[in-house]
Design a protein around this motif. Structure first.
Motif, short mmCIF file in Angstrom:
data_model
loop_
_atom_site.label_atom_id
_atom_site.label_comp_id
_atom_site.label_asym_id
_atom_site.label_seq_id
_atom_site.Cartn_x
_atom_site.Cartn_y
_atom_site.Cartn_z
N THR A 6 0.84 -1.20 0.00
CA THR A 6 0.00 0.00 0.00
C THR A 6 0.88 1.25 0.00
OG1 THR A 6 -0.08 -0.09 2.40
CG2 THR A 6 -1.89 -1.17 1.21
N CYS A 7 0.23 2.41 -0.03
CA CYS A 7 0.94 3.70 -0.11
C CYS A 7 1.39 4.12 1.28
CB CYS A 7 0.03 4.75 -0.72
SG CYS A 7 0.82 6.38 -0.86
N GLY A 8 2.65 3.77 1.65
CA GLY A 8 3.23 4.22 2.90
C GLY A 8 2.79 3.42 4.11
N GLY A 9 3.25 3.88 5.29
CA GLY A 9 2.88 3.23 6.54
C GLY A 9 4.00 3.30 7.56
N ASN A 10 3.69 2.94 8.80
CA ASN A 10 4.68 2.88 9.88
C ASN A 10 5.05 1.41 10.09
OD1 ASN A 10 4.60 5.67 10.39
ND2 ASN A 10 2.73 5.42 11.59
N VAL A 26 2.12 -1.61 -12.24
CA VAL A 26 2.57 -0.22 -12.46
C VAL A 26 2.07 0.65 -11.32
CG1 VAL A 26 2.40 1.79 -14.00
CG2 VAL A 26 2.64 -0.52 -14.96
N TYR A 27 2.97 1.47 -10.75
CA TYR A 27 2.57 2.34 -9.64
C TYR A 27 1.64 3.46 -10.14
CZ TYR A 27 6.58 5.05 -11.45
OH TYR A 27 7.46 5.74 -12.26
N PRO A 28 0.74 3.96 -9.28
CA PRO A 28 -0.23 4.96 -9.74
C PRO A 28 0.40 6.34 -9.92
CG PRO A 28 -0.56 4.48 -7.41
CD PRO A 28 0.50 3.55 -7.90
N PRO A 29 -0.22 7.21 -10.75
CA PRO A 29 0.30 8.56 -10.94
C PRO A 29 -0.10 9.48 -9.79
CG PRO A 29 -1.67 8.25 -12.27
CD PRO A 29 -1.40 6.94 -11.59
N ASN A 30 0.58 10.65 -9.73
CA ASN A 30 0.24 11.74 -8.81
C ASN A 30 0.08 11.27 -7.36
OD1 ASN A 30 0.14 13.73 -10.89
ND2 ASN A 30 -1.86 12.93 -11.49
N THR A 31 1.07 10.54 -6.87
CA THR A 31 1.00 10.07 -5.48
C THR A 31 2.25 10.47 -4.72
OG1 THR A 31 1.92 7.93 -6.14
CG2 THR A 31 -0.48 8.06 -5.90
N LYS A 32 2.11 10.52 -3.40
CA LYS A 32 3.25 10.76 -2.50
C LYS A 32 3.07 9.81 -1.32
CE LYS A 32 5.36 14.41 0.30
NZ LYS A 32 5.26 15.83 0.66
N ASP A 66 13.06 8.96 -2.22
CA ASP A 66 14.04 9.57 -1.31
C ASP A 66 14.20 8.66 -0.09
OD1 ASP A 66 14.69 11.85 -2.69
OD2 ASP A 66 13.20 13.12 -1.71
N VAL A 67 15.44 8.54 0.40
CA VAL A 67 15.70 7.78 1.62
C VAL A 67 16.38 8.72 2.62
CG1 VAL A 67 16.86 5.78 2.63
CG2 VAL A 67 15.97 5.64 0.29
N HIS A 68 15.80 8.83 3.83
CA HIS A 68 16.32 9.72 4.88
C HIS A 68 16.76 8.91 6.09
CE1 HIS A 68 14.89 13.63 3.19
NE2 HIS A 68 14.06 12.83 2.56
N SER A 69 17.81 9.39 6.76
CA SER A 69 18.33 8.73 7.96
C SER A 69 17.62 9.27 9.20
CB SER A 69 19.83 8.99 8.06
OG SER A 69 20.33 8.45 9.25
N GLY A 70 16.36 8.91 9.38
CA GLY A 70 15.56 9.42 10.50
C GLY A 70 14.19 9.81 10.01
N HIS A 71 13.30 10.21 10.92
CA HIS A 71 11.92 10.53 10.53
C HIS A 71 11.69 12.02 10.30
CE1 HIS A 71 10.12 6.57 12.36
NE2 HIS A 71 10.93 6.35 11.34
N VAL A 72 12.34 12.88 11.09
CA VAL A 72 12.05 14.32 11.03
C VAL A 72 13.36 15.09 10.86
CG1 VAL A 72 10.96 16.27 12.21
CG2 VAL A 72 10.12 13.95 12.62
N GLN A 99 10.36 8.01 1.00
CA GLN A 99 9.25 8.75 0.39
C GLN A 99 9.30 8.55 -1.12
OE1 GLN A 99 7.97 12.96 1.45
NE2 GLN A 99 9.08 13.35 -0.44
N MET A 100 8.20 8.07 -1.69
CA MET A 100 8.13 7.90 -3.15
C MET A 100 7.13 8.89 -3.71
SD MET A 100 7.27 4.64 -5.56
CE MET A 100 6.67 4.95 -7.23
N VAL A 101 7.56 9.64 -4.74
CA VAL A 101 6.72 10.64 -5.39
C VAL A 101 6.59 10.28 -6.86
CG1 VAL A 101 6.60 13.08 -6.06
CG2 VAL A 101 7.38 12.47 -3.77
N SER A 102 5.35 10.36 -7.39
CA SER A 102 5.14 10.15 -8.83
C SER A 102 4.36 11.33 -9.40
CB SER A 102 4.40 8.84 -9.10
OG SER A 102 3.09 8.89 -8.57
N ASP A 103 4.64 11.68 -10.66
CA ASP A 103 3.89 12.77 -11.31
C ASP A 103 2.77 12.18 -12.16
OD1 ASP A 103 5.12 11.74 -13.54
OD2 ASP A 103 6.25 13.54 -14.05
#
Length: 392
Positions: A6-10, A26-32, A66-72, A99-103
């Motif tokens: 699914t789109c994201g989660g903890n 195929v991943y959906p368009p216009n998602t974050k 994007d991959v970040h070393s931490g949450h905030v 975080q995955m972003v699609s246009d």
């Protein structure tokens, strides 16, 4: 059974699998979509992409992960798109964020990645990295020089100089797992206090010390990452603060009684570069060790873009490869080279040259006016072979 992504989660736990929404469809368009990973306290997160297929773009401007070393407000470890799999990514603490972003236009199946908890590496009672604000100092990989750096390390050195100074960084010794694109173990240097691909000065690996690096402003961030496979000797580097020098504009004498003052105006890098005198300095020998790569080759294509020339070179011989990306088709090897100022040095299609220069983060050779380029003749081959067999 294939899990439903699914789109994201903890996500919490010692290990797990993350996939883009609908993978392997195929991943959906216009998602974050945002995934927040948490592993047990005292451990770090190690993330490996098993599959990645997103709309391709050199700067990953459209669809990306994007991959970040931490949450905030955390360090970004990288931005990825296309089908190019990075090496393992390691957080500095027990949290990581994807975080995955699609246009509007999508292409591909997205990504599949696995994460696991690993023990944080300690050097004595101190982690590698930290803030460096003395006028000069040293930084080095864990275990230097007694043994190889460990696998699964993530180090960040944040160097801060006074406002009116810049920073010079030099590597005395350098040996980091080699890869043409520095995908696995690598050192990245950024202008400013954070990871920002647009402000990356360079990405380095292999066994050739990078050329000295100068910051634009008063802050630099040096990042060292090692994945969970091969390791090497590592490196020791030194930094020092230097006064900021700006070109000063002069004004003609005026008849007014008030003195006219003008503020120094910093020139854009490329413009300042192309205003340098086009003169090759030094000899083959003096330039060999300071260059990232040394090759001989024939220029087979040369195209102008802006003030630069983009050339494809069919390689005759490689004397020092560094992180230069080399393509091979059958027995023919070629590479891409950018002449930053198109007429300096002036090269022509169909002719043979010796190229000595630096390498950008995409593995392309970069030739500035002061780098060493000369017409290649057979008599030069003996001298180059001697240099290749000599330690820098």
């Amino acid at each position: 059974t294939v899990p439903i992504f699914t789109c994201g989660g903890n996500i919490t736990g010692e290990s797990g699998v993350i996939g883009s929404q609908g993978y392997p469809g195929v991943y959906p368009p216009n998602t974050k979509c945002v995934w927040r990973i948490t592993v047990p306290e005292g451990k770090v997160v190690v993330l490996s992409f098993r599959y990645i297929d997103l709309e391709n773009d050199n700067f990953c401007r459209y669809d990306y992960v994007d991959v970040h070393s931490g949450h905030v407000n955390s360090q970004r470890l990288g931005r990825f798109c296309g089908t190019f799999k990075p090496g393992a990514l390691v957080s500095t603490g027990n949290k990581m964020l994807l975080q995955m972003v699609s246009d509007a236009n999508t292409a591909g199946s997205g990504f599949l990645a696995v994460f696991s908890a690993a023990h944080r590496h300690e050097r004595g009672d101190q982690y590698c990295g930290g803030r460096l604000d003395k006028p000069s100092g040293t930084f080095k990989t864990p275990n230097w020089p007694e043994k190889d750096y460990p696998a699964g390390v993530s180090c960040f050195w944040h160097i801060v100089a006074p406002k009116n100074q810049i920073i010079e960084v030099k590597f005395e010794k350098f040996d980091v797992e080699r890869d043409n694109y520095c995908r696995y173990d690598h050192v990245s240097i950024f202008n400013g206090p954070e990871i920002n691909d647009a402000r990356r000065i360079g990405k380095y690996c292999g066994d050739s010390p990078p050329a000295p690096v100068f910051s634009e402003g008063n802050q630099l961030l040096i990042q060292f990452l090692s994945d969970l496979s091969l390791t090497a000797d590592g490196f020791i580097g030194h930094y020092k603060f230097r006064p900021k020098k700006l070109p000063v504009t002069t004004t003609p004498p005026t008849t007014t009684t008030q003195p006219v003052t003008t503020r120094p105006t910093p020139l854009k890098y490329s413009v300042a570069l192309c205003q340098q005198k086009c003169k090759r300095r030094g000899t083959l020998e003096s330039n060999y060790c300071s260059s990232n790569f040394v090759i001989t080759g024939t220029v087979i294509t040369a195209a102008m873009r802006g003030g630069s020339m983009y050339a494809t070179v069919s390689i005759i011989n490689v004397y020092k490869e560094g992180s230069l990306a080399i393509q091979q088709a059958g027995k023919t090897m070629s590479t891409k080279i950018i002449i930053l100022c198109k007429k300096c040095p002036l090269i022509r299609r169909g002719l043979n040259y010796i190229f000595m220069g630096q390498v950008d983060e995409e593995g392309r050779g970069k030739i500035a006016p002061h780098h060493f380029v000369m017409a290649f003749k057979k008599k030069n081959q003996k001298g180059l072979n001697v240099l290749k067999n000599r330690q820098c």
